[in-house]
Write a protein that holds these residues in place. Structure first.
Motif, short mmCIF file in Angstrom:
data_model
loop_
_atom_site.label_atom_id
_atom_site.label_comp_id
_atom_site.label_asym_id
_atom_site.label_seq_id
_atom_site.Cartn_x
_atom_site.Cartn_y
_atom_site.Cartn_z
N PRO A 1 0.82 -1.23 0.00
CA PRO A 1 0.00 0.00 0.00
C PRO A 1 0.84 1.27 0.00
O PRO A 1 0.41 2.31 -0.49
N LEU A 2 2.07 1.19 0.51
CA LEU A 2 2.96 2.34 0.53
C LEU A 2 3.16 2.88 -0.87
O LEU A 2 3.10 4.09 -1.11
N PHE A 3 3.38 1.99 -1.85
CA PHE A 3 3.73 2.43 -3.20
C PHE A 3 2.52 2.89 -3.99
O PHE A 3 2.66 3.40 -5.10
N ALA A 4 1.31 2.75 -3.42
CA ALA A 4 0.14 3.35 -4.05
C ALA A 4 0.23 4.87 -4.00
O ALA A 4 -0.46 5.57 -4.73
N ARG A 5 1.10 5.39 -3.13
CA ARG A 5 1.25 6.84 -2.96
C ARG A 5 2.55 7.37 -3.56
O ARG A 5 2.82 8.56 -3.48
N VAL A 6 3.35 6.49 -4.13
CA VAL A 6 4.63 6.90 -4.71
C VAL A 6 4.49 6.98 -6.23
O VAL A 6 4.14 5.99 -6.87
N PRO A 7 4.75 8.13 -6.84
CA PRO A 7 4.62 8.26 -8.29
C PRO A 7 5.56 7.28 -9.02
O PRO A 7 6.68 7.03 -8.56
N PRO A 8 5.11 6.73 -10.17
CA PRO A 8 5.96 5.81 -10.93
C PRO A 8 7.34 6.38 -11.26
O PRO A 8 8.32 5.66 -11.28
N ALA A 9 7.41 7.70 -11.51
CA ALA A 9 8.71 8.31 -11.82
C ALA A 9 9.66 8.18 -10.64
O ALA A 9 10.87 7.97 -10.82
N ASN A 10 9.13 8.28 -9.42
CA ASN A 10 9.97 8.11 -8.23
C ASN A 10 10.42 6.67 -8.08
O ASN A 10 11.55 6.40 -7.68
N VAL A 11 9.53 5.73 -8.40
CA VAL A 11 9.90 4.31 -8.33
C VAL A 11 11.03 4.02 -9.31
O VAL A 11 12.01 3.35 -8.98
N ARG A 12 10.91 4.57 -10.51
CA ARG A 12 11.93 4.35 -11.54
C ARG A 12 13.28 4.92 -11.07
O ARG A 12 14.32 4.27 -11.19
N ALA A 13 13.24 6.12 -10.52
CA ALA A 13 14.48 6.74 -10.03
C ALA A 13 15.05 5.95 -8.86
O ALA A 13 16.28 5.79 -8.74
N MET A 14 14.19 5.45 -7.98
CA MET A 14 14.64 4.66 -6.85
C MET A 14 15.36 3.41 -7.31
O MET A 14 16.44 3.06 -6.79
N LEU A 15 14.79 2.71 -8.29
CA LEU A 15 15.40 1.48 -8.78
C LEU A 15 16.78 1.72 -9.37
O LEU A 15 17.67 0.88 -9.26
N GLU A 16 16.97 2.89 -9.97
CA GLU A 16 18.26 3.22 -10.56
C GLU A 16 19.33 3.46 -9.49
O GLU A 16 20.52 3.33 -9.76
N ARG A 17 18.90 3.77 -8.26
CA ARG A 17 19.86 4.13 -7.21
C ARG A 17 20.06 3.01 -6.18
O ARG A 17 20.86 3.18 -5.25
#
Length: 369
Positions: A143-159
């Motif tokens: 449920p946490l990631f229901a509030r995280v924009p996909p662009a942020n998820v993409r950036a997170m995965l890169e880091r």
């Protein structure tokens, strides 16, 4: 008339068929068939209630303003779609027989569908980059990631930095400073508090779980040790990236004025300070769930309610809001905490003392003695 609402039946309804099982669990309080007696109106033309209706059993009649009628039978292809979805309603809906219908909050449904489709695109995009996507699918189902924009998820995965760990090794140690958090990609880890005879296993984490974030949110030492039970692979996210990509879009903060509006709409104060701090003075009807116990006691809270968290500095309440988001609750933190309030506002808010309110299963609240 009732109709069993099985996973197979849910998968036949559009757009419910795109949701994950985790998202269905978020909707579970609403996934209860409602009876409608023959001759009753389900809704009338001009109705603007933000509700989505599905016909599960029986027959109903839809009638437009020009008199055109449509007979709808449960189990037909047309019944797999929402009834008269436009607002205001363009049709009357009357039960021709006893009915069973599913009624969902449209805002919640639209949010879940939008999130799911956005992250499906992300998973497809990442398919060529990641050999195994199961851990990521589980992560995004939180449920946490229901509030995280996909662009942020993409950036997170890169880091993220991949770390391989052997069974018996320690990932985090209680009392140490926190400079990062982790996601479990594979293997098994357990969360432990205390040592020797005081040692207590708090949880065994599942693939996709985030851990170590509480020290970053509260800017305090680690409050537990995490050890590897079975060879594991974890992904490390640095503090600055965690704050920018995950904390900022998830931890919503409000002022006292907005809190008053939400309280009028049914929100609940949640005091996340220690019991002794709470008993000296607390907000009217505030529940006390100290931050270190919140994960264990959150199951007693009501998922249909919004919780307004407060502490002295705002740090513990930020941790509480993040944790509630992980568990599928809606929460806000009091901006700056109690210390940021002018004296007159602080004294007006903290107007009760002594033992307070206890929460029981199902969100039921009792006044303690």
């Amino acid at each position: 008339m009732s109709e069993a609402l099985t996973p197979e039946r849910l998968r036949s309804l559009t757009p419910l068929n795109v949701l994950s099982e985790q998202q269905w669990r978020e909707l579970r309080r609403q996934l209860v068939p409602q009876p409608v007696l023959a001759g009753q109106w389900l809704f009338r033309r001009g109705d603007q209630a933000r509700l989505t209706y599905y016909l599960l059993a029986g027959e109903l009649q839809l009638e437009a303003a020009d008199g055109r009628q449509q007979r709808l039978v449960a189990g037909s292809e047309a019944s797999c779609h929402p009834l008269s979805p436009s607002l205001p309603r363009l049709q009357d809906a009357r039960a021709l027989t006893d009915l069973s219908v599913l009624v969902l909050d449209s805002g919640t449904l639209n949010r879940l569908v939008t999130w799911r489709l956005a992250h499906q695109d992300l998973l497809l995009e990442l398919g060529a980059s990641y050999e195994e996507l199961e851990w990521l699918e589980r992560l995004l189902d939180s449920p946490l990631f229901a509030r995280v924009p996909p662009a942020n998820v993409r950036a997170m995965l890169e880091r993220l930095q991949l770390v391989e760990l052997q069974a018996g090794s320690t990932v985090l140690r209680e009392g140490e400073a926190g400079d990062c958090c982790y996601f479990l990609k594979s293997g098994r880890v357990e969360v432990i508090r205390g040592t020797g005879t005081e040692r207590q296993v708090l949880a065994e984490l599942e693939v996709g779980a985030c851990f170590g974030e509480e020290a970053l949110l509260a800017e305090r030492p680690r409050n537990a040790t995490v050890t590897v039970v079975e060879d594991a692979v974890v992904l490390r996210l640095a503090r600055r990236d965690f704050v920018a990509l995950l904390k900022e879009p998830v931890v919503n903060e409000i002022g006292l004025g907005e809190a008053a509006r939400l309280l009028t709409a049914g929100a609940q104060w949640l005091d996340v300070r220690l019991q002794g701090e709470y008993e000296r003075a607390h907000a009217v009807s505030a529940l006390n769930m100290p931050l270190q116990l919140l994960r264990l006691k959150a199951r007693l809270l009501d998922r249909s309610r919004t919780y307004l968290c407060y502490c002295d500095s705002g740090r513990r309440s930020a941790s509480a809001v993040f944790l509630l988001s992980q568990l599928g609750f809606d929460g806000y933190g009091l901006r700056g905490g109690l210390d940021a309030l002018p004296e007159v506002q602080r004294e007006g808010l903290l107007c009760e003392s002594g033992a307070g309110y206890l929460v029981r299963s199902g969100g039921r609240v009792e006044r303690s003695g």
